[in-house]
Motif scaffolding. Structure first.
Motif, mmCIF file in Angstrom:
data_model
loop_
_atom_site.group_PDB
_atom_site.id
_atom_site.type_symbol
_atom_site.label_atom_id
_atom_site.label_comp_id
_atom_site.label_asym_id
_atom_site.label_seq_id
_atom_site.Cartn_x
_atom_site.Cartn_y
_atom_site.Cartn_z
ATOM 1 N N HIS A 293 11.940 51.169 7.860
ATOM 2 C CA HIS A 293 12.962 50.459 7.082
ATOM 3 C C HIS A 293 14.022 51.463 6.603
ATOM 4 O O HIS A 293 14.010 51.886 5.446
ATOM 5 C CB HIS A 293 12.334 49.747 5.880
ATOM 6 N N PRO A 294 14.934 51.849 7.476
ATOM 7 C CA PRO A 294 15.921 52.874 7.121
ATOM 8 C C PRO A 294 16.874 52.467 6.007
ATOM 9 O O PRO A 294 17.546 53.328 5.424
ATOM 10 C CB PRO A 294 16.674 53.115 8.434
ATOM 11 N N ASP A 295 16.948 51.167 5.694
ATOM 12 C CA ASP A 295 17.813 50.707 4.613
ATOM 13 C C ASP A 295 17.136 50.796 3.248
ATOM 14 O O ASP A 295 17.758 50.507 2.226
ATOM 15 C CB ASP A 295 18.262 49.271 4.862
ATOM 16 N N VAL A 296 15.872 51.189 3.229
ATOM 17 C CA VAL A 296 15.136 51.340 1.980
ATOM 18 C C VAL A 296 15.238 52.789 1.516
ATOM 19 O O VAL A 296 14.939 53.716 2.272
ATOM 20 C CB VAL A 296 13.658 50.926 2.145
ATOM 21 N N ALA A 297 15.665 52.968 0.272
ATOM 22 C CA ALA A 297 15.869 54.314 -0.257
ATOM 23 C C ALA A 297 14.618 54.894 -0.891
ATOM 24 O O ALA A 297 14.419 56.108 -0.876
ATOM 25 C CB ALA A 297 17.002 54.310 -1.284
ATOM 26 N N GLU B 36 10.121 43.721 -2.725
ATOM 27 C CA GLU B 36 11.329 44.419 -3.137
ATOM 28 C C GLU B 36 11.397 44.395 -4.662
ATOM 29 O O GLU B 36 11.211 43.344 -5.281
ATOM 30 C CB GLU B 36 12.569 43.771 -2.533
ATOM 31 N N ARG C 9 14.090 58.785 -0.188
ATOM 32 C CA ARG C 9 14.748 59.431 0.945
ATOM 33 C C ARG C 9 15.697 60.507 0.412
ATOM 34 O O ARG C 9 16.562 60.225 -0.432
ATOM 35 C CB ARG C 9 15.507 58.374 1.742
ATOM 36 N N ASP D 298 19.483 59.806 0.408
ATOM 37 C CA ASP D 298 19.921 58.825 -0.586
ATOM 38 C C ASP D 298 19.897 59.418 -1.992
ATOM 39 O O ASP D 298 20.800 59.169 -2.799
ATOM 40 C CB ASP D 298 19.035 57.575 -0.525
ATOM 41 N N ARG E 87 20.473 50.758 -5.795
ATOM 42 C CA ARG E 87 20.534 49.329 -5.493
ATOM 43 C C ARG E 87 21.974 48.845 -5.431
ATOM 44 O O ARG E 87 22.296 47.938 -4.656
ATOM 45 C CB ARG E 87 19.756 48.541 -6.544
ATOM 46 N N GLY F 174 23.421 48.906 -2.133
ATOM 47 C CA GLY F 174 22.783 48.036 -1.154
ATOM 48 C C GLY F 174 21.475 48.570 -0.611
ATOM 49 O O GLY F 174 20.935 48.031 0.359
ATOM 50 N N LYS F 175 20.940 49.616 -1.228
ATOM 51 C CA LYS F 175 19.686 50.208 -0.770
ATOM 52 C C LYS F 175 18.494 49.439 -1.332
ATOM 53 O O LYS F 175 18.529 48.958 -2.461
ATOM 54 C CB LYS F 175 19.594 51.672 -1.196
ATOM 55 N N GLY F 176 17.422 49.364 -0.543
ATOM 56 C CA GLY F 176 16.213 48.690 -0.979
ATOM 57 C C GLY F 176 15.284 49.620 -1.739
ATOM 58 O O GLY F 176 15.251 50.827 -1.487
#
Length: 343
Positions: free
Chosen positions: A107-111, A164, A176, A179, A204, A207-209
């Motif tokens: 899940h690369p969009d999750v920080a 989430e 990460r 991030d 957040r 837009g990071k999860g």
């Protein structure tokens, strides 16, 4: 470059390191580096690390920078894909890292993410500092899956799904590195308390999860530095929470929320004085509000930058109700009782 850098910030915590560091070293697997960053301890922490835990990498900081800036200073010299901020009073379990890394890799969009936190003192109960994931109400009061204010639930598997969340606990926070550095890390001015919520809020807004992965579980002593009744903790919690709100609240909400928070803060202060008979905590709240008013101007430019960079209007996990009303008036003591559909 490390895949994962586990970083334990220590200040006079030799007893905690002696007791809980072996579990981290034994259960973290290959390809993981364990660092202990020492905030200028005056006990025998460094001697212990050199004599008994030579496999750890030691970072000696020149003074006690506190939790937030201490981590910033330590992480600045570490090259890793993921940082894992870990309290010294955490006992980890076998394969605890695998679910966290697997989720983050896919899940690369999750920080950032956190494991499920359970209490070392009562292993069948959640632990106060993060339980099974953190949320926040419209006025800035944090709560968790498994803990609302001082009501801590038993862990009966009711919150075992990945979810989430709004904030992940700083007691065991995988983030990460890119991030973390993009948003400038933890706010060192906070010293301690609310700094991880502030960090997660800023992530957040981009837009990071942020997620809780309960398949991974750890046990936490909690309150390792300051007990709950300590007036310094009261002061830092109120001051930093107000500062976080000022930094991150949308323009359309900030005036109304801050007016209501002023009323709620003074009510809390007089409750401490009259009902809890704690004049030191009463004075800590007043001092926190004075300090916030004094230093708010120092955050004006940062607030403007955060607002300009914001990519999300409504952030999941920040609920449009008062947790005080839900808890004290409606009597909802468990996370599962809350009207989440309103959030």
């Amino acid at each position: 470059m490390d895949k994962i850098a586990i970083v334990i910030l220590n200040w006079n915590g030799a007893d905690m390191l002696r007791k809980y560091l072996p579990s981290v070293l034994a259960n973290s697997g290959d390809g993981v580096s364990v660092y202990v960053a020492d905030n200028k301890s005056s006990d025998d922490s460094l001697t212990l690390l050199r004599n008994e835990f030579s496999e750890c990498r030691i970072i000696e900081l020149e003074k006690n920078w506190g939790f937030a800036e201490g981590y910033n200073k330590a992480l600045a010299g570490i090259d890793a894909e993921y940082y894992l901020l870990l309290n010294s009073d955490i006992e980890v379990t076998e394969n605890w890292l695998r679910p966290l890394v697997t989720f983050m890799d896919s899940h690369p969009d999750v920080a950032a993410c956190q494991p499920k936190l359970l209490s070392i003192c009562d292993r069948g109960a959640f632990e106060y500092a993060g339980a099974s994931g953190g949320f926040i109400d419209k006025y800035g009061y944090p709560f968790c899956r498994g803990r609302i204010f001082d009501t801590v639930e038993r862990d009966e598997g009711q919150y075992d799904g990945n979810i989430e969340i709004f904030w992940a606990t700083g007691a065991a926070l995988m983030v990460r590195a890119d991030d973390y550095n993009t948003v400038g890390g933890l706010d060192g001015r906070f010293f301690a308390h609310n700094e991880e919520i502030d960090l997660c809020w800023r992530l957040r807004m981009l837009g990071k999860g942020i997620y809780c992965i309960p398949e991974s579980k750890v046990y936490h002593v909690g309150g390792g530095t300051l007990p709950k009744s300590n007036p310094m903790k009261t002061y830092l919690n109120f001051r930093n929470n107000l500062t976080m709100l000022y930094k991150c609240l949308p323009e359309a909400e900030i005036r109304r929320v801050m007016r209501i928070r002023m009323l709620l803060d003074y009510l809390a202060a007089f409750e401490m004085l009259l009902l809890k008979r704690s004049p030191k905590d009463f004075m800590a709240v007043l001092r926190a509000r004075r300090e916030f008013g004094r230093w708010k101007k120092d955050f004006k430019a940062e607030r403007e930058h955060i607002m300009e960079a914001c990519m999300v209007k409504k952030i999941p996990g920040r609920f449009d109700f008062s947790i005080l009303w839900q808890y004290y008036v409606k009597g909802y003591k468990r996370f599962s009782d809350l009207p989440m559909a309103d959030g």
